[in-house]
Design a protein around this motif. Structure first.
Motif, short mmCIF file in Angstrom:
data_model
loop_
_atom_site.label_atom_id
_atom_site.label_comp_id
_atom_site.label_asym_id
_atom_site.label_seq_id
_atom_site.Cartn_x
_atom_site.Cartn_y
_atom_site.Cartn_z
N ASP A 93 3.41 3.43 -12.35
CA ASP A 93 3.30 3.20 -13.80
C ASP A 93 2.47 1.95 -14.08
O ASP A 93 1.67 1.92 -15.03
CB ASP A 93 4.69 3.05 -14.42
N PHE A 94 2.66 0.92 -13.27
CA PHE A 94 1.90 -0.32 -13.43
C PHE A 94 0.41 -0.06 -13.24
O PHE A 94 -0.43 -0.49 -14.05
CB PHE A 94 2.39 -1.36 -12.42
N MET B 136 5.83 0.95 2.97
CA MET B 136 6.03 2.39 2.81
C MET B 136 6.13 2.76 1.33
O MET B 136 5.56 3.77 0.89
CB MET B 136 7.30 2.84 3.54
N THR B 137 6.82 1.93 0.55
CA THR B 137 6.98 2.20 -0.88
C THR B 137 5.64 2.12 -1.60
O THR B 137 5.29 2.99 -2.41
CB THR B 137 7.96 1.20 -1.51
N VAL B 138 4.86 1.08 -1.30
CA VAL B 138 3.55 0.92 -1.93
C VAL B 138 2.63 2.06 -1.51
O VAL B 138 1.89 2.63 -2.32
CB VAL B 138 2.94 -0.44 -1.56
N GLN C 15 3.66 -8.54 -4.66
CA GLN C 15 3.87 -8.59 -6.11
C GLN C 15 5.18 -7.94 -6.52
O GLN C 15 5.87 -8.44 -7.41
CB GLN C 15 2.69 -7.91 -6.82
N PHE C 16 5.52 -6.82 -5.86
CA PHE C 16 6.72 -6.07 -6.26
C PHE C 16 7.90 -6.27 -5.32
O PHE C 16 8.96 -5.69 -5.54
CB PHE C 16 6.37 -4.58 -6.36
N PRO D 268 12.58 4.72 -9.74
CA PRO D 268 12.38 4.25 -8.37
C PRO D 268 11.23 3.24 -8.30
O PRO D 268 10.31 3.26 -9.12
CB PRO D 268 12.04 5.54 -7.61
N ARG D 269 11.28 2.38 -7.29
CA ARG D 269 10.29 1.31 -7.19
C ARG D 269 8.87 1.86 -7.04
O ARG D 269 7.93 1.32 -7.61
CB ARG D 269 10.63 0.41 -5.99
N PHE D 270 8.71 2.94 -6.27
CA PHE D 270 7.36 3.49 -6.12
C PHE D 270 6.82 3.98 -7.46
O PHE D 270 5.63 3.88 -7.75
CB PHE D 270 7.33 4.60 -5.07
N GLN D 271 7.74 4.53 -8.33
CA GLN D 271 7.32 5.00 -9.64
C GLN D 271 6.94 3.83 -10.53
O GLN D 271 6.00 3.92 -11.33
CB GLN D 271 8.43 5.82 -10.29
#
Length: 234
Positions: free
Chosen positions: A12-13, A44-46, A38-39, A5-8
């Motif tokens: 990880d980054f 909400m995801t960030v 950047q992503f 998932p994008r939040f993961q």
């Protein structure tokens, strides 16, 4: 393989930046708006990624200033006894200790009560500071009944911890733990390199081998660097 998932991916980054030491403790991380750009994701995801890392002890938020890389808290299991040297090494940190004192004393009233012995009996006492990456993480005050560990004072506790020695010579039978939050005495604060108004976790520990009470210890930890955990099967 399905992407995480994008939040993961954001987590990880950020973790990679921290673990590689590109972002050392105290570094201000990009704002949520900057991470959104950047992503190419929603706020909400960030926010979820950053909130997770705050909860996991990687980051800390400072009102009106931003989000910063923080010193992660060491963690020990409350229901078990682990060798602190192995705990620290297992987290990828460098361990060493500093021996403050190692001597025989006549047990004062509080120590006699801790060990269940007569007032004034001979007792071995050790005071040791344990370090993780040059940062003091624990002050260990320990009293040992000489009847069960007669060679305790002969040990080189710069190469072996008291826990290692006692477990190998007096197989562990029962442990007793009590935890309290305190403000440290001046000499403990100095050893932990903290102010006397900074909270500490104090773990009272007594250990038995079979039915014999072998040692009692006071383990002081800076509250902002350490946490204790417990898990029970119900």
């Amino acid at each position: 393989m399905q992407k995480s998932p994008r939040f993961q991916q954001i987590k990880d980054f950020l973790i990679e930046k921290i673990e590689s030491h590109e972002w050392p403790v105290g570094t201000k991380v990009p704002t949520e708006a900057e991470l959104c750009d950047q992503f190419s994701v929603s706020r909400m995801t960030v926010n979820k990624a950053v909130r997770d890392l705050v909860n996991e002890g990687w980051l800390e938020r400072t009102p009106r200033l931003g989000t910063f890389v923080c010193q992660r808290k060491a963690e020990s299991p409350l229901m078990d006894i682990r060798n602190i040297a192995e705990e620290i090494s297992g987290r990828g940190q460098a361990y060493h200790s500093e021996i403050i004192s190692l001597r025989r004393i006549h047990a004062p009233e509080d120590v006699a009560m801790r060990l269940g012995i007569m007032l004034g009996s001979d007792v071995f006492k050790s005071e040791i500071v344990h370090f993780a990456d040059e940062i003091p993480i624990q002050v260990e005050l320990r009293w040992v009944n000489p009847a069960f560990a007669p060679d305790y004072l002969k040990q080189d506790f710069s190469t072996i911890t008291p826990n290692q020695y006692l477990v190998s010579h007096c197989p562990l039978g029962t442990i007793e733990h009590t935890v309290e939050a305190i403000l440290p005495p001046a000499h403990i604060a100095k050893l932990l390199q903290i102010d006397t108004n900074q909270p500490c976790l104090l773990l009272h520990r007594r250990t038995w081998s079979e039915s014999q009470l072998v040692s009692a210890a006071l383990l002081y930890h800076p509250g902002n660097r350490y946490k204790l955990s417990a898990r029970a099967e119900l």
